[in-house]
Design a protein around this motif. Structure first.
Motif, PDB file in Angstrom:
ATOM      1  N   ASP A 141       0.838  -1.211   0.000  1.00  0.00           N
ATOM      2  CA  ASP A 141       0.000   0.000   0.000  1.00  0.00           C
ATOM      3  C   ASP A 141       0.870   1.257   0.000  1.00  0.00           C
ATOM      4  O   ASP A 141       0.663   2.222   0.756  1.00  0.00           O
ATOM      5  N   HIS A 158       2.630   3.645  -3.051  1.00  0.00           N
ATOM      6  CA  HIS A 158       2.545   3.749  -4.502  1.00  0.00           C
ATOM      7  C   HIS A 158       3.563   4.727  -5.098  1.00  0.00           C
ATOM      8  O   HIS A 158       3.627   5.880  -4.666  1.00  0.00           O
ATOM      9  N   HIS A 194       8.115   8.664  -3.189  1.00  0.00           N
ATOM     10  CA  HIS A 194       8.150   9.556  -2.029  1.00  0.00           C
ATOM     11  C   HIS A 194       6.896   9.236  -1.219  1.00  0.00           C
ATOM     12  O   HIS A 194       6.038   8.442  -1.644  1.00  0.00           O
TER      13      HIS A 194
HETATM   14  C1  LIG Z   1      -4.952   5.224   2.827  1.00  0.00           C
HETATM   15  C2  LIG Z   1      -3.693   4.697   2.153  1.00  0.00           C
HETATM   16  O1  LIG Z   1      -3.177   3.634   2.913  1.00  0.00           O
HETATM   17  C3  LIG Z   1      -2.635   5.789   2.107  1.00  0.00           C
HETATM   18  O2  LIG Z   1      -3.159   6.886   1.390  1.00  0.00           O
HETATM   19  C4  LIG Z   1      -1.331   5.316   1.410  1.00  0.00           C
HETATM   20  C5  LIG Z   1      -1.563   4.894  -0.016  1.00  0.00           C
HETATM   21  N1  LIG Z   1      -0.313   4.877  -0.788  1.00  0.00           N
HETATM   22  C6  LIG Z   1       0.699   5.740  -0.512  1.00  0.00           C
HETATM   23  N2  LIG Z   1       1.743   5.886  -1.356  1.00  0.00           N
HETATM   24  C7  LIG Z   1       2.716   6.790  -1.132  1.00  0.00           C
HETATM   25  N3  LIG Z   1       3.741   6.928  -2.007  1.00  0.00           N
HETATM   26  N4  LIG Z   1       2.663   7.573  -0.041  1.00  0.00           N
HETATM   27  C8  LIG Z   1       1.686   7.507   0.880  1.00  0.00           C
HETATM   28  O3  LIG Z   1       1.687   8.257   1.873  1.00  0.00           O
HETATM   29  C9  LIG Z   1       0.644   6.532   0.669  1.00  0.00           C
HETATM   30  N5  LIG Z   1      -0.359   6.391   1.531  1.00  0.00           N
END
Ligand SMILES: C[C@H](O)[C@H](O)[C@H]1CNC2=NC(N)=NC(=O)C2=N1
Length: 120
Positions: A68, A70, A85
């Motif tokens: 989770d 991305h 990041h």
């Molecule tokens: C709710 C969810 O778990 C969050 O929004 C996750 C999703 N993917 C993410 N990806 C990245 N690169 N940074 C994050 O802070 C992040 N937060």
């Protein structure tokens, strides 16, 4: 001293505070194929053709979903650039966290064919 093996054993978790510059440099030192570009941990992977490029994108998508966490991906005919990041740090203004380096290590493992799947 953290090693890539340590990073591969870890799982991403919610982060509120960003790493400082010294901590970022310590992580970059153990991931020599990655560079810091415009505040993102970045690596470009080169492939023989579009099919292999997309196979890589799909393979890392499995890990990305499991963590989770991305990246920004740019996909061309025979290369894919991965930029990580963390959105959630610095009150949502973004920055770098350990999650970015955990995922960089896991992207490298997928690319090397040694990623052993998501751990619960
Ligand atoms: C709710 C969810 O778990 C969050 O929004 C996750 C999703 N993917 C993410 N990806 C990245 N690169 N940074 C994050 O802070 C992040 N937060």
């Amino acid at each position: 001293m953290t090693t890539t093996a340590d990073l591969l054993k870890k799982k991403c978790r919610h982060q509120d505070s960003a790493l400082n510059d010294a901590q970022v440099q310590d992580y970059l030192a153990i991931l020599p194929d990655w560079q810091l570009q415009e505040g993102r941990v970045t690596r470009t992977f080169n492939f023989k053709n579009y099919y292999e490029t997309l196979a890589f994108v799909n393979a890392i998508a499995y890990m990305i979903h499991a963590e989770d966490h991305h990246p920004i991906l740019s996909v061309a005919y025979n290369r894919c650039t991965v930029k990580y990041h963390t959105h959630s740090v610095n009150a949502g203004n973004g920055g770098l966290s350990e999650n970015d380096f955990i995922c960089a290590a896991k992207v490298d493992a997928v690319f090397a064919g040694s990623y052993d799947g998501a751990h619960s």
